[in-house]
Design a protein around this motif. Structure first.
Motif, PDB file in Angstrom:
ATOM      1  N   PHE A 232       0.833  -1.210   0.000  1.00  0.00           N
ATOM      2  CA  PHE A 232       0.000   0.000   0.000  1.00  0.00           C
ATOM      3  C   PHE A 232       0.868   1.261   0.000  1.00  0.00           C
ATOM      4  CE2 PHE A 232      -2.466   3.181   2.572  1.00  0.00           C
ATOM      5  CZ  PHE A 232      -3.379   3.490   1.582  1.00  0.00           C
ATOM      6  N   THR A 233       1.854   1.307   0.896  1.00  0.00           N
ATOM      7  CA  THR A 233       2.603   2.570   1.035  1.00  0.00           C
ATOM      8  C   THR A 233       3.492   2.819  -0.198  1.00  0.00           C
ATOM      9  OG1 THR A 233       4.312   1.487   2.376  1.00  0.00           O
ATOM     10  CG2 THR A 233       2.531   2.580   3.555  1.00  0.00           C
ATOM     11  N   TRP A 234       4.003   1.761  -0.828  1.00  0.00           N
ATOM     12  CA  TRP A 234       4.816   1.954  -2.037  1.00  0.00           C
ATOM     13  C   TRP A 234       3.933   2.391  -3.208  1.00  0.00           C
ATOM     14  CZ3 TRP A 234       9.504  -1.926  -2.506  1.00  0.00           C
ATOM     15  CH2 TRP A 234      10.310  -1.768  -1.370  1.00  0.00           C
ATOM     16  N   MET A 235       2.690   1.869  -3.251  1.00  0.00           N
ATOM     17  CA  MET A 235       1.760   2.301  -4.294  1.00  0.00           C
ATOM     18  C   MET A 235       1.457   3.805  -4.115  1.00  0.00           C
ATOM     19  SD  MET A 235      -2.083   0.915  -4.896  1.00  0.00           S
ATOM     20  CE  MET A 235      -2.708   1.814  -3.481  1.00  0.00           C
ATOM     21  N   LEU A 236       1.234   4.211  -2.845  1.00  0.00           N
ATOM     22  CA  LEU A 236       0.988   5.631  -2.583  1.00  0.00           C
ATOM     23  C   LEU A 236       2.188   6.484  -2.999  1.00  0.00           C
ATOM     24  CD1 LEU A 236      -0.690   6.121   0.929  1.00  0.00           C
ATOM     25  CD2 LEU A 236      -1.690   6.467  -1.331  1.00  0.00           C
ATOM     26  N   LYS A 237       3.385   5.994  -2.653  1.00  0.00           N
ATOM     27  CA  LYS A 237       4.598   6.752  -3.016  1.00  0.00           C
ATOM     28  C   LYS A 237       4.680   6.920  -4.536  1.00  0.00           C
ATOM     29  CE  LYS A 237       7.619   5.473   0.851  1.00  0.00           C
ATOM     30  NZ  LYS A 237       8.579   6.450   1.343  1.00  0.00           N
ATOM     31  N   ALA A 238       4.327   5.840  -5.266  1.00  0.00           N
ATOM     32  CA  ALA A 238       4.389   5.902  -6.734  1.00  0.00           C
ATOM     33  C   ALA A 238       3.393   6.939  -7.259  1.00  0.00           C
ATOM     34  CB  ALA A 238       4.099   4.523  -7.327  1.00  0.00           C
ATOM     35  N   ILE A 239       2.191   6.971  -6.667  1.00  0.00           N
ATOM     36  CA  ILE A 239       1.182   7.948  -7.107  1.00  0.00           C
ATOM     37  C   ILE A 239       1.680   9.377  -6.856  1.00  0.00           C
ATOM     38  CG2 ILE A 239      -1.125   8.877  -6.570  1.00  0.00           C
ATOM     39  CD1 ILE A 239      -1.993   5.925  -6.100  1.00  0.00           C
ATOM     40  N   TYR A 240       2.231   9.594  -5.646  1.00  0.00           N
ATOM     41  CA  TYR A 240       2.655  10.952  -5.289  1.00  0.00           C
ATOM     42  C   TYR A 240       3.966  11.356  -5.983  1.00  0.00           C
ATOM     43  CZ  TYR A 240      -1.099  11.268  -1.876  1.00  0.00           C
ATOM     44  OH  TYR A 240      -2.327  11.312  -1.286  1.00  0.00           O
ATOM     45  N   ALA A 241       4.648  10.364  -6.602  1.00  0.00           N
ATOM     46  CA  ALA A 241       5.849  10.711  -7.373  1.00  0.00           C
ATOM     47  C   ALA A 241       5.468  11.307  -8.730  1.00  0.00           C
ATOM     48  CB  ALA A 241       6.721   9.472  -7.563  1.00  0.00           C
ATOM     49  N   LEU A 242       4.203  11.118  -9.138  1.00  0.00           N
ATOM     50  CA  LEU A 242       3.740  11.717 -10.398  1.00  0.00           C
ATOM     51  C   LEU A 242       3.696  13.233 -10.233  1.00  0.00           C
ATOM     52  CD1 LEU A 242       0.671   9.355 -11.045  1.00  0.00           C
ATOM     53  CD2 LEU A 242       2.829   9.364 -12.330  1.00  0.00           C
ATOM     54  N   PRO A 243       3.770  13.971 -11.355  1.00  0.00           N
ATOM     55  CA  PRO A 243       3.628  15.437 -11.243  1.00  0.00           C
ATOM     56  C   PRO A 243       2.292  15.780 -10.564  1.00  0.00           C
ATOM     57  CG  PRO A 243       4.242  14.790 -13.476  1.00  0.00           C
ATOM     58  CD  PRO A 243       3.970  13.522 -12.734  1.00  0.00           C
ATOM     59  N   ARG A 244       2.259  16.890  -9.819  1.00  0.00           N
ATOM     60  CA  ARG A 244       1.016  17.261  -9.096  1.00  0.00           C
ATOM     61  C   ARG A 244      -0.163  17.447 -10.050  1.00  0.00           C
ATOM     62  NH1 ARG A 244       4.669  19.567  -5.359  1.00  0.00           N
ATOM     63  NH2 ARG A 244       4.272  18.710  -3.277  1.00  0.00           N
ATOM     64  N   ALA A 245       0.149  17.906 -11.264  1.00  0.00           N
ATOM     65  CA  ALA A 245      -0.934  18.104 -12.240  1.00  0.00           C
ATOM     66  C   ALA A 245      -1.639  16.775 -12.524  1.00  0.00           C
ATOM     67  CB  ALA A 245      -0.372  18.695 -13.523  1.00  0.00           C
ATOM     68  N   TRP A 246      -0.969  15.656 -12.268  1.00  0.00           N
ATOM     69  CA  TRP A 246      -1.586  14.337 -12.467  1.00  0.00           C
ATOM     70  C   TRP A 246      -2.098  13.757 -11.158  1.00  0.00           C
ATOM     71  CZ3 TRP A 246       2.526  11.501 -16.022  1.00  0.00           C
ATOM     72  CH2 TRP A 246       2.624  12.213 -17.218  1.00  0.00           C
ATOM     73  N   HIS A 247      -1.255  13.843 -10.091  1.00  0.00           N
ATOM     74  CA  HIS A 247      -1.678  13.084  -8.905  1.00  0.00           C
ATOM     75  C   HIS A 247      -2.822  13.763  -8.141  1.00  0.00           C
ATOM     76  CE1 HIS A 247       1.542  14.878  -5.991  1.00  0.00           C
ATOM     77  NE2 HIS A 247       0.396  15.114  -5.422  1.00  0.00           N
ATOM     78  N   ILE A 248      -2.914  15.085  -8.187  1.00  0.00           N
ATOM     79  CA  ILE A 248      -4.023  15.735  -7.454  1.00  0.00           C
ATOM     80  C   ILE A 248      -5.390  15.325  -8.034  1.00  0.00           C
ATOM     81  CG2 ILE A 248      -5.098  17.970  -6.885  1.00  0.00           C
ATOM     82  CD1 ILE A 248      -2.261  19.012  -6.263  1.00  0.00           C
ATOM     83  N   PRO A 249      -5.601  15.398  -9.369  1.00  0.00           N
ATOM     84  CA  PRO A 249      -6.892  14.925  -9.896  1.00  0.00           C
ATOM     85  C   PRO A 249      -7.111  13.430  -9.654  1.00  0.00           C
ATOM     86  CG  PRO A 249      -5.656  16.115 -11.590  1.00  0.00           C
ATOM     87  CD  PRO A 249      -4.759  16.002 -10.413  1.00  0.00           C
TER      88      PRO A 249
END
Ligand SMILES: NC(=O)c1ccc[n+]([C@@H]2O[C@H](COP(=O)([O-])OP(=O)(O)OC[C@H]3O[C@@H](n4cnc5c(N)ncnc54)[C@H](OP(=O)(O)O)[C@@H]3O)[C@@H](O)[C@H]2O)c1
Length: 262
Positions: A232-249
């Motif tokens: 779970f935590t590595w999946m979250l890290k991968a999501i938040y490693a995306l640019p904010r323009a992608w991960h916020i939406p």
């Protein structure tokens, strides 16, 4: 120079804050099983006394409100005078207050900052001069996977937990040369009373016993971050490693926060 190392029960006592329930109580039982004498703190003296009754010669109740820095300093003074050096500390006490961003209450922010951030700083202030003088000690700061990036309703809690990661990193950089080991714990969802009011879906939630086992085993190493469950935590890290323009939406969509308001 003294290289930081993992503490053992021969080095002194352990101190766990937020030990009256949840992760802290489970970790207390685990450290006792590993041979530690453990001082336990929280506000609720009754719950601490009940836990100490499970192993009276091994568990030392030390009630304190960590948002009162003077009281924390007195407790640490008394523990070290009566029971010897605190070799290992787990700064785990924390509260979770959900914030409705459309109707926020300042008191909810203030209370969260007082306990999670100022309270942890009070513990650090009481501990590090002693540990640096001894050129030895191990401190784990309990943050959260919420620290990795923004989440709905977590604008107070998440802010404190992100700040704690930064605090731990700064301390780790500085205290290495004094032989003091600083670690940071970033759990995903753990089944504890703190989750009772959290209406979110809680994927990959683990029990408090599992969390305690992961923390205790992570503290047998000198690595900075102890994170679990890693799927779970590595999946979250991968999501938040995306640019904010992608991960916020993406986070908005995944958490259902994008639905139009009526
Ligand atoms: N559960 C999760 O999913 C999860 C995930 C990531 C991180 N965490 C973190 O893990 C830590 C432990 O949480 P938990 O889930 O085990 O919650 P919990 O069962 O509610 O435990 C919180 C502990 O903190 C103590 N505490 C609260 N305010 C305090 C204060 N002002 N002074 C001293 N102690 C205080 C509470 O005792 P009193 O009320 O008696 O003071 C209790 O012992 C927290 O830092 C939390 O943010 C939890």
């Amino acid at each position: 120079m003294t290289t930081p190392r993992v503490a053992t029960p021969q080095d002194g006592i352990a101190w766990i804050t937020g030990a009256s329930s949840g992760i802290g109580a489970a970790l207390t039982r685990r450290l006792v099983a590993q041979g530690w004498r453990v001082a336990i703190s929280a506000r609720s003296a009754e719950k601490l006394t009940a836990l100490a009754a499970e192993a009276p010669d091994r568990i030392i109740p030390a009630p304190v409100d960590i948002s009162d820095a003077d009281a924390v300093a007195s407790v640490v003074d008394r523990l070290e005078a009566d029971h010897g050096p605190i070799a290992q500390a787990v700064l785990n006490a924390g509260i979770y207050i959900t914030i409705d961003a459309a109707d926020p209450k300042f008191e909810d922010y203030a209370k969260t900052f007082d306990v999670n951030l100022k309270g942890t700083a009070a513990c650090i202030t009481a501990l590090t001069p002693r540990m640096t003088a001894r050129r030895f000690g191990q401190i784990a700061i309990v943050s959260s996977a919420t620290a990795f990036g923004g989440m709905p309703t977590a604008s107070a809690y998440g802010a404190t937990k992100a700040a704690l990661v930064n605090m731990a990193e700064c301390l780790r950089i500085e205290l290495h040369r004094y032989g003091v080991l600083i670690q940071c714990i970033t759990p995903g969802f753990v089944e504890t009373p703190a989750q009772d009011d959290n209406a979110f879906p809680k994927p990959f939630m683990v029990t408090a016993d599992t969390a305690a086992e992961r923390i205790a085993s992570g503290m047998q190493s000198t690595r900075f971050e102890v994170t679990f469950p890693r799927r779970f935590t590595w999946m979250l890290k991968a999501i938040y490693a995306l640019p904010r323009a992608w991960h916020i939406p993406l986070v908005r969509k995944q958490t259902g926060s994008g639905k139009p308001v009526e």
